[in-house]
Write a protein that holds these residues in place. Sequence first.
Motif, PDB file in Angstrom:
ATOM      1  N   LEU A  90      17.281 -19.023   6.025  1.00  0.00           N
ATOM      2  CA  LEU A  90      18.056 -19.555   4.917  1.00  0.00           C
ATOM      3  C   LEU A  90      18.835 -20.765   5.404  1.00  0.00           C
ATOM      4  O   LEU A  90      19.646 -20.670   6.320  1.00  0.00           O
ATOM      5  CB  LEU A  90      19.027 -18.499   4.372  1.00  0.00           C
ATOM      6  N   VAL A  91      18.558 -21.913   4.801  1.00  0.00           N
ATOM      7  CA  VAL A  91      19.269 -23.149   5.118  1.00  0.00           C
ATOM      8  C   VAL A  91      20.201 -23.430   3.950  1.00  0.00           C
ATOM      9  O   VAL A  91      19.768 -23.570   2.817  1.00  0.00           O
ATOM     10  CB  VAL A  91      18.284 -24.316   5.317  1.00  0.00           C
ATOM     11  N   LEU A  92      21.492 -23.482   4.237  1.00  0.00           N
ATOM     12  CA  LEU A  92      22.483 -23.451   3.170  1.00  0.00           C
ATOM     13  C   LEU A  92      23.608 -24.428   3.451  1.00  0.00           C
ATOM     14  O   LEU A  92      23.963 -24.674   4.603  1.00  0.00           O
ATOM     15  CB  LEU A  92      23.039 -22.025   3.062  1.00  0.00           C
ATOM     16  N   GLY A  93      24.186 -24.980   2.386  1.00  0.00           N
ATOM     17  CA  GLY A  93      25.338 -25.850   2.530  1.00  0.00           C
ATOM     18  C   GLY A  93      26.358 -25.602   1.446  1.00  0.00           C
ATOM     19  O   GLY A  93      26.127 -24.828   0.527  1.00  0.00           O
ATOM     20  N   SER A  94      27.497 -26.279   1.540  1.00  0.00           N
ATOM     21  CA  SER A  94      28.531 -26.125   0.523  1.00  0.00           C
ATOM     22  C   SER A  94      28.943 -27.482  -0.013  1.00  0.00           C
ATOM     23  O   SER A  94      28.716 -28.518   0.599  1.00  0.00           O
ATOM     24  CB  SER A  94      29.753 -25.405   1.100  1.00  0.00           C
ATOM     25  N   VAL A 119      13.191 -21.331   4.217  1.00  0.00           N
ATOM     26  CA  VAL A 119      12.083 -21.853   5.013  1.00  0.00           C
ATOM     27  C   VAL A 119      11.283 -20.670   5.544  1.00  0.00           C
ATOM     28  O   VAL A 119      11.804 -19.857   6.309  1.00  0.00           O
ATOM     29  CB  VAL A 119      12.587 -22.713   6.182  1.00  0.00           C
ATOM     30  N   HIS A 120      10.038 -20.557   5.112  1.00  0.00           N
ATOM     31  CA  HIS A 120       9.153 -19.496   5.603  1.00  0.00           C
ATOM     32  C   HIS A 120       8.166 -20.106   6.594  1.00  0.00           C
ATOM     33  O   HIS A 120       7.363 -20.966   6.231  1.00  0.00           O
ATOM     34  CB  HIS A 120       8.386 -18.832   4.456  1.00  0.00           C
ATOM     35  N   LEU A 188      21.055 -21.265   8.882  1.00  0.00           N
ATOM     36  CA  LEU A 188      21.422 -22.576   9.407  1.00  0.00           C
ATOM     37  C   LEU A 188      22.253 -23.328   8.380  1.00  0.00           C
ATOM     38  O   LEU A 188      21.956 -23.299   7.183  1.00  0.00           O
ATOM     39  CB  LEU A 188      20.178 -23.411   9.738  1.00  0.00           C
ATOM     40  N   GLU A 189      23.280 -24.034   8.864  1.00  0.00           N
ATOM     41  CA  GLU A 189      24.170 -24.791   7.990  1.00  0.00           C
ATOM     42  C   GLU A 189      24.559 -26.091   8.694  1.00  0.00           C
ATOM     43  O   GLU A 189      24.749 -26.121   9.901  1.00  0.00           O
ATOM     44  CB  GLU A 189      25.421 -23.950   7.697  1.00  0.00           C
ATOM     45  N   VAL A 190      24.679 -27.176   7.915  1.00  0.00           N
ATOM     46  CA  VAL A 190      24.994 -28.494   8.485  1.00  0.00           C
ATOM     47  C   VAL A 190      26.016 -29.198   7.604  1.00  0.00           C
ATOM     48  O   VAL A 190      25.973 -29.068   6.387  1.00  0.00           O
ATOM     49  CB  VAL A 190      23.726 -29.373   8.582  1.00  0.00           C
ATOM     50  N   ASP A 191      26.929 -29.990   8.198  1.00  0.00           N
ATOM     51  CA  ASP A 191      27.954 -30.633   7.382  1.00  0.00           C
ATOM     52  C   ASP A 191      27.685 -32.114   7.132  1.00  0.00           C
ATOM     53  O   ASP A 191      26.834 -32.731   7.768  1.00  0.00           O
ATOM     54  CB  ASP A 191      29.352 -30.433   7.984  1.00  0.00           C
TER      55      ASP A 191
END
Length: 376
Positions: A90-94, A119-120, A188-191
Amino acid sequence: MTDESTPAGTDDAKPRRSRGGGGGRRRKPRRRNKVLVATAWTAASVVVLGGVGAGFLYFKLNGNINGVDINSALGTDRPADVDNGSQDILVLGSDSRSGDNAKYGKDEGAARSDTAMIVHVYKGHKKASIVSIPRDTLISRPSCKTDEDRTDPGGQRQMFNTAYEVGGPACAVKTVEKMSGIRMDHYLEVDFTGFKKLIDTLGGVDITTKKAIHDKDSHLDLDAGTHTLDGEQSLGLVRTRHGVGDGSDLGRIQLQQAFIKALLDQVKDVGVFSSPKKMYDLANDATSAITTDSDLNDVKSLASFANGLKGIGAGDMKMVTLPIQYDPNDPNRVLPLEKADQEVWDALRADRPIPKSATDQSAGDKGDAGDVVAGH
């Protein structure tokens, strides 16, 4: 599903840090990040190079990574871990506008997931499917622990992006797992700031815009033609909603998917081995930008994970939007197409390609926003 990353040894140099919903968390402000799957993937790729350094480099990069203990937060209330050689991330952001991200707009309160992609990675790690979840999708959200150690009961017709607002990364993962019936192997999370720095260190991203894009909200002003976008412009491109298509989040998702492919094509050509400084700068930017689940919360594990993905290029990925329709009661919201969604989840759970029939009736991939951008 099987995690092929190498287990890391005990890291005495840096204590584990926890973010998001889950027992035992310290009550401190949560670092609120903007996520773009392109940055996460690039971070995973370049950290392989950074991980070959010794001593100081290892500990410096290791100290950059922020971690969330999703397993501890969710416990046993999760789908079965199917051992078929695939991985789901799961690639997620806010959409937080606080801290370093304040220049992109007013902070209207708690952070919400602005971009969400599953992402599979198929068995053998040669191909992948990416399913984008529109943030305005109305779903049944499960109960989740909040930052105040209370329990939010969840409910029907809740916007997908409120899961992160209510309970951080753990609630977002729990919500996706309840929707899909698929256990997420990683998070995974990126700002915002990390994304911009990484693009600038890479030397920009070459794209061709087939139409002019002018969006005052995302500060993007591009004529039709070929451009090398710096970090600020790249961020504007993947955030624009009103400059292309029908101005909806669905159009923005298509732009993001097109940009990801352009970025991945170029990452392969970056001459990091010929420049130790560039290698370090990329690894430093990448590890500083991301938040991961605790299983990837060190350079050794992240490098092993990235090594399993580095053979997947833009042409090896199938990108779709979760099958949806516009809500007849609110044109600003979308509803899942339950039968078609189940086709998507069943295919991924069985490690099969997503059938074209699953997205034929979806509003998600009908627009032309994705055709506006082309790589080189």
